[in-house]
Design a protein around this motif. Structure first.
Motif, PDB file in Angstrom:
ATOM      1  N   ILE A 137     157.799  15.821 -33.568  1.00  0.00           N
ATOM      2  CA  ILE A 137     156.596  15.588 -32.785  1.00  0.00           C
ATOM      3  C   ILE A 137     156.124  14.162 -33.027  1.00  0.00           C
ATOM      4  CG2 ILE A 137     154.251  16.363 -32.290  1.00  0.00           C
ATOM      5  CD1 ILE A 137     155.101  19.022 -33.679  1.00  0.00           C
ATOM      6  N   CYS A 138     155.983  13.417 -31.946  1.00  0.00           N
ATOM      7  CA  CYS A 138     155.591  12.015 -32.036  1.00  0.00           C
ATOM      8  C   CYS A 138     154.128  11.843 -31.667  1.00  0.00           C
ATOM      9  CB  CYS A 138     156.461  11.185 -31.095  1.00  0.00           C
ATOM     10  SG  CYS A 138     156.158   9.410 -31.239  1.00  0.00           S
ATOM     11  N   GLY A 139     153.435  11.024 -32.421  1.00  0.00           N
ATOM     12  CA  GLY A 139     152.042  10.730 -32.126  1.00  0.00           C
ATOM     13  C   GLY A 139     151.845   9.820 -30.937  1.00  0.00           C
ATOM     14  N   SER A 140     152.881   9.108 -30.533  1.00  0.00           N
ATOM     15  CA  SER A 140     152.787   8.214 -29.380  1.00  0.00           C
ATOM     16  C   SER A 140     153.358   8.885 -28.148  1.00  0.00           C
ATOM     17  CB  SER A 140     153.551   6.913 -29.650  1.00  0.00           C
ATOM     18  OG  SER A 140     153.532   6.093 -28.495  1.00  0.00           O
ATOM     19  N   LEU A 141     152.735   8.663 -27.018  1.00  0.00           N
ATOM     20  CA  LEU A 141     153.221   9.219 -25.762  1.00  0.00           C
ATOM     21  C   LEU A 141     154.115   8.234 -25.001  1.00  0.00           C
ATOM     22  CD1 LEU A 141     149.937  10.970 -24.548  1.00  0.00           C
ATOM     23  CD2 LEU A 141     151.889  11.988 -25.745  1.00  0.00           C
ATOM     24  N   ARG A 142     154.177   6.978 -25.438  1.00  0.00           N
ATOM     25  CA  ARG A 142     154.987   5.974 -24.745  1.00  0.00           C
ATOM     26  C   ARG A 142     156.478   6.246 -24.924  1.00  0.00           C
ATOM     27  NH1 ARG A 142     155.484   0.984 -26.028  1.00  0.00           N
ATOM     28  NH2 ARG A 142     155.202   1.327 -28.237  1.00  0.00           N
ATOM     29  N   GLU A 143     157.242   6.149 -23.860  1.00  0.00           N
ATOM     30  CA  GLU A 143     158.693   6.365 -23.936  1.00  0.00           C
ATOM     31  C   GLU A 143     159.365   5.339 -24.833  1.00  0.00           C
ATOM     32  OE1 GLU A 143     160.704   8.894 -23.087  1.00  0.00           O
ATOM     33  OE2 GLU A 143     158.791   9.841 -22.618  1.00  0.00           O
ATOM     34  N   LYS A 144     158.891   4.096 -24.801  1.00  0.00           N
ATOM     35  CA  LYS A 144     159.498   3.027 -25.600  1.00  0.00           C
ATOM     36  C   LYS A 144     158.817   2.854 -26.951  1.00  0.00           C
ATOM     37  CE  LYS A 144     161.358   0.563 -21.653  1.00  0.00           C
ATOM     38  NZ  LYS A 144     161.437  -0.713 -20.927  1.00  0.00           N
ATOM     39  N   SER A 145     158.111   3.861 -27.377  1.00  0.00           N
ATOM     40  CA  SER A 145     157.434   3.844 -28.668  1.00  0.00           C
ATOM     41  C   SER A 145     158.454   3.709 -29.802  1.00  0.00           C
ATOM     42  CB  SER A 145     156.658   5.157 -28.827  1.00  0.00           C
ATOM     43  OG  SER A 145     156.451   5.477 -30.174  1.00  0.00           O
ATOM     44  N   THR A 146     158.115   2.905 -30.790  1.00  0.00           N
ATOM     45  CA  THR A 146     158.986   2.777 -31.958  1.00  0.00           C
ATOM     46  C   THR A 146     159.019   4.076 -32.760  1.00  0.00           C
ATOM     47  OG1 THR A 146     157.153   1.739 -33.169  1.00  0.00           O
ATOM     48  CG2 THR A 146     158.765   0.265 -32.134  1.00  0.00           C
ATOM     49  N   ASN A 147     157.939   4.823 -32.742  1.00  0.00           N
ATOM     50  CA  ASN A 147     157.939   6.107 -33.435  1.00  0.00           C
ATOM     51  C   ASN A 147     158.874   7.096 -32.738  1.00  0.00           C
ATOM     52  OD1 ASN A 147     155.928   6.220 -35.821  1.00  0.00           O
ATOM     53  ND2 ASN A 147     154.968   4.943 -34.264  1.00  0.00           N
ATOM     54  N   LYS A 148     158.885   7.090 -31.410  1.00  0.00           N
ATOM     55  CA  LYS A 148     159.860   7.904 -30.689  1.00  0.00           C
ATOM     56  C   LYS A 148     161.267   7.408 -30.982  1.00  0.00           C
ATOM     57  CE  LYS A 148     157.503  10.100 -26.903  1.00  0.00           C
ATOM     58  NZ  LYS A 148     157.119  10.020 -25.513  1.00  0.00           N
ATOM     59  N   GLY A 149     161.406   6.100 -31.173  1.00  0.00           N
ATOM     60  CA  GLY A 149     162.708   5.542 -31.539  1.00  0.00           C
ATOM     61  C   GLY A 149     163.204   6.098 -32.865  1.00  0.00           C
ATOM     62  N   LEU A 150     162.303   6.240 -33.831  1.00  0.00           N
ATOM     63  CA  LEU A 150     162.682   6.846 -35.116  1.00  0.00           C
ATOM     64  C   LEU A 150     163.147   8.284 -34.903  1.00  0.00           C
ATOM     65  CD1 LEU A 150     159.734   5.635 -37.410  1.00  0.00           C
ATOM     66  CD2 LEU A 150     162.079   4.756 -37.389  1.00  0.00           C
ATOM     67  N   LEU A 151     162.410   9.039 -34.085  1.00  0.00           N
ATOM     68  CA  LEU A 151     162.764  10.441 -33.837  1.00  0.00           C
ATOM     69  C   LEU A 151     164.067  10.559 -33.049  1.00  0.00           C
ATOM     70  CD1 LEU A 151     159.270  12.011 -33.064  1.00  0.00           C
ATOM     71  CD2 LEU A 151     160.497  11.908 -35.245  1.00  0.00           C
ATOM     72  N   ARG A 152     164.277   9.657 -32.082  1.00  0.00           N
ATOM     73  CA  ARG A 152     165.549   9.674 -31.331  1.00  0.00           C
ATOM     74  C   ARG A 152     166.725   9.408 -32.265  1.00  0.00           C
ATOM     75  NH1 ARG A 152     162.441   6.842 -27.486  1.00  0.00           N
ATOM     76  NH2 ARG A 152     163.295   4.861 -28.230  1.00  0.00           N
TER      77      ARG A 152
END
Length: 179
Positions: A6-21
């Motif tokens: 679960i990512c706290g950021s909703l942006r697709e290019k979020s660095t936090n989503k990058g960590l999760l990806r």
């Protein structure tokens, strides 16, 4: 082992989503990571008596998960609203069955200290909801130090290895506390 990220950021290019990806693509054998989509989840409100489809999906993902990975985006020294909101929805389940007793890994990218403040604040929330965060290894990434590409994908080898080690530790921690 099923893990909900679960990512706290909703942006697709979020660095936090990058960590999760990166975590999802590099999960150890026997671990399946699903990244929750929070984009349509409304803010928790007890007046909402009929759960929207996005909430039903999210709660089913919480229920199916053996453990969690929280992408601890940092906003104003604290947890981003999207992550806290997802936790708030799940925490309302009768008997805390969606969260209680499960293991979690926490990782995050932000400026300076790499989301350390939000990660420590999230640990306080985990105490109340009876989620058991992994202590080590910790994953802190400076989002502005050339560790991500323009699309938010992780490029730093040291952090990549740290995430690999965190996933192995999460599997062992989850097994230990659920025994």
């Amino acid at each position: 082992m099923k893990v909900l990220a679960i990512c706290g950021s909703l942006r697709e290019k979020s660095t936090n989503k990058g960590l999760l990806r990166f975590a999802q693509a590099n999960a150890p054998e026997g671990m399946e990571i699903t990244i929750a989509d929070l984009s349509q989840v409304p803010f928790y409100n007890a007046d909402i008596t009929e759960q929207p489809a996005a909430v039903k999906t999210l709660l089913a993902q919480f229920d199916a998960a053996d453990a969690f990975i929280f992408g601890a985006t940092e906003y104003n020294y604290s947890i981003a609203p999207a992550l806290k909101n997802a936790i708030d929805w799940a925490s309302r389940a009768e008997g805390n069955t969606l969260l209680g007793g499960k293991a979690a890994a926490i990782m995050g990218a932000a400026g300076g200290m790499g989301s350390s403040r939000s990660q420590y604040h999230l640990r306080q929330v985990c105490t109340f909801i009876d989620v058991h965060p992994l202590n080590k290894p910790e994953v802190f990434a400076n989002a502005f130090a050339g560790t991500f590409d323009a699309d938010g994908n992780l490029t730093d080898e040291k952090i990549k290895e740290n995430i690999r080690q965190q996933l192995i530790a999460l599997a062992a921690w989850s097994k230990k506390i659920s025994a």
